[in-house]
Design an enzyme around this catalytic site. Structure first.
Site, mmCIF file in Angstrom:
data_model
loop_
_atom_site.group_PDB
_atom_site.id
_atom_site.type_symbol
_atom_site.label_atom_id
_atom_site.label_comp_id
_atom_site.label_asym_id
_atom_site.label_seq_id
_atom_site.Cartn_x
_atom_site.Cartn_y
_atom_site.Cartn_z
ATOM 1 N N ASP A 61 -103.715 41.956 -57.126
ATOM 2 C CA ASP A 61 -105.337 42.860 -56.016
ATOM 3 C C ASP A 61 -105.832 42.583 -55.256
ATOM 4 O O ASP A 61 -106.442 43.657 -55.234
ATOM 5 C CB ASP A 61 -106.499 42.065 -57.253
ATOM 6 C CG ASP A 61 -106.822 40.701 -57.103
ATOM 7 O OD1 ASP A 61 -105.702 39.784 -56.398
ATOM 8 O OD2 ASP A 61 -107.322 39.680 -57.469
ATOM 9 N N GLU A 119 -103.474 26.628 -49.187
ATOM 10 C CA GLU A 119 -103.904 27.756 -47.675
ATOM 11 C C GLU A 119 -103.136 26.664 -46.657
ATOM 12 O O GLU A 119 -103.103 25.969 -46.371
ATOM 13 C CB GLU A 119 -104.832 28.321 -47.474
ATOM 14 C CG GLU A 119 -104.802 29.654 -48.358
ATOM 15 C CD GLU A 119 -105.667 29.684 -49.423
ATOM 16 O OE1 GLU A 119 -106.507 28.508 -49.317
ATOM 17 O OE2 GLU A 119 -106.250 30.887 -49.603
#
Ligand code: UDP
Ligand code: MN
Length: 411
Positions: free
Chosen positions: A237, A320
């Protein structure tokens, strides 16, 4: 995954990967003990038991021993004080990765096309790009009403990019033929793999979104011994500037750049001084050493291959950080991109989500007397809308501004 949306979590204890990280990040001194190969990872292993030793004297001796015997590099990799910042920057093989296990994912390849069927890219023949390193663009995706439109839009960006292998990593239980057909049509080399989120995480709030499938993609790279090229995690997205791909393609180890539209600040990215990354601007730190968005970095595969325990734990908000720790990242390795991190080349756009459309039409009208049978079947296969015989209001079919009975138009 925008980490910035999450609150700091208590470390989970159910997942073994998370447990390793928990131990590492909260008990740095114990990890020094646990880094002996035999006591690396197991629950209740030697490392943990030693950790629990109540003997204060013993612990103090151990700490002193650490300081006296470990090299500066090792100390800084373990976060054991000293002039951490400087010494950390010198170290290239920290011990961070040592506490992870090799990935062992359920990974199924739905379909794959490794040939590039595009003739021209950016007005040049494909052969002009033959020497460029390949970008492995990993897109976690999952079934919902917006999935096909998102993938279509993203494909139309990727269609411009030479030497790109699109790893579409699907968080679902069954291969979706519609997606295979769609991906084949684009002509971009791709692998459509399936790796659903383990059910134990499905109902967690927040859930580890897109982790199982990114892990599967990492495993794919490892299993296929793909050590040439660059890895980038590109959600389905987000919005990508074509310039991004030129910037990341020559990543030597890890490149970084700002991501627009992240959380409260509308941005997350490195702070750069004199051409070097020195810190990070992000509105959610939560103890993360690398407070960056998934879309804010790229990794050289040859570099990553040196770290057999590359991992992305199921820990929402910390994916992350822990991934970058698992590949031994140090501040001085980071290559700032995008005009020294002044340009925004990727945006964390989010598509408004709505539940499946429901259209009430008698099935006797869904034959080839009109287009509606085939159209609605397609929409069903795409996960966009469903038909019902008897729920809700009859579907509105109109002519000249007036609603008409189905029988008049469709019989
Ligand atoms: N995703 C997934 N499974 C899920 C939810 C999300 O694979 O259950 C994917 C999604 O398609 C996207 C990425 O994971 O590529 C990040 O999810 P999302 O965009 O919903 O999170 P955001 O980063 O916008 O908060
Ligand atoms: Mn998103």
């Amino acid at each position: 995954m925008s980490s910035a949306h999450y609150q700091a979590l208590e470390p989970q204890t159910s997942d073994e990967d998370n447990e390793d990280i928990e131990r590492r990040s909260h008990h740095p001194r114990c990890t020094a003990t646990a880094s002996a190969p035999s006591s690396m990872v197991r629950k209740g292993g030697v490392g943990r038991r030693r950790c629990l030793l109540p003997l204060v004297g013993g612990a103090l001796c151990f700490i002193a021993f650490c300081y006296l015997t470990l090299s500066g590099e090792t100390r800084s990799a373990l976060g054991l004080g000293g002039s951490t910042e400087d010494s950390e920057e010198e170290s290239h093989h920290g011990l961070d990765s040592i506490h992870f296990r090799p990935l062992n994912e359920s990974l199924h390849i739905c379909s794959e096309n490794l040939e590039d069927h595009r003739q021209f890219l950016q007005d040049k023949p494909r052969s002009d790009y033959g020497q460029l390193p390949v970008i492995y663009f990993v897109t976690p995706t999952y079934p919902r009403r917006e999935q096909i439109p998102e993938l279509t839009r993203l494909a139309h960006t990727l269609l411009h990019i030479p030497r790109l292998h699109w790893l579409v990593a699907d968080d679902q239980e069954k291969c979706n033929n519609f997606i295979d057909t769609l991906l084949n049509r684009f002509g971009i080399p791709f692998t459509h793999l399936m790796s659903p989120m383990p059910s134990k995480f499905r109902n967690e709030k927040p859930a580890p979104r897109g982790v199982a499938n990114r892990r599967a993609a990492l495993q794919y790279l490892r299993q296929h011994n793909l050590t040439n090229g660059v890895l980038y995690f590109g959600d389905d997205d987000n919005t990508y500037d074509l310039q991004l791909f030129s910037e990341i393609r020559n990543t030597q180890r890890v490149s970084m750049f700002p991501v627009g539209l992240i959380a409260d600040y509308g941005v997350s990215g490195p702070v750069v001084r004199k051409g070097k990354v020195v810190a990070f601007l992000d509105s959610w730190v939560a103890g993360r050493r690398w407070p960056v968005d998934m879309a804010g970095f790229a990794v050289n595969l040859e570099y990553m291959a040196q770290y057999p325990y590359v991992n992305m734990p199921y820990k929402p908000g910390y994916e992350e950080d822990l991934f970058l720790r698992s590949i031994g990242l140090k501040m001085d390795m980071i290559e700032p991109r995008g005009n020294n991190c002044t340009d925004i080349l990727v945006w964390h756009t989010q598509t408004k989500s709505k539940k499946l459309g429901m259209i009430r039409l008698e099935s006797k009208y869904l034959d080839d007397r009109s287009n509606l049978g085939a159209l609605l079947l397609n929409l069903k296969l795409m996960g966009v809308a469903s038909t019902t015989e008897n729920e809700g209001r009859n579907a509105l079919i109109s002519k000249n501004g007036k609603e008409k009975p189905h029988s008049i138009i469709l019989s």
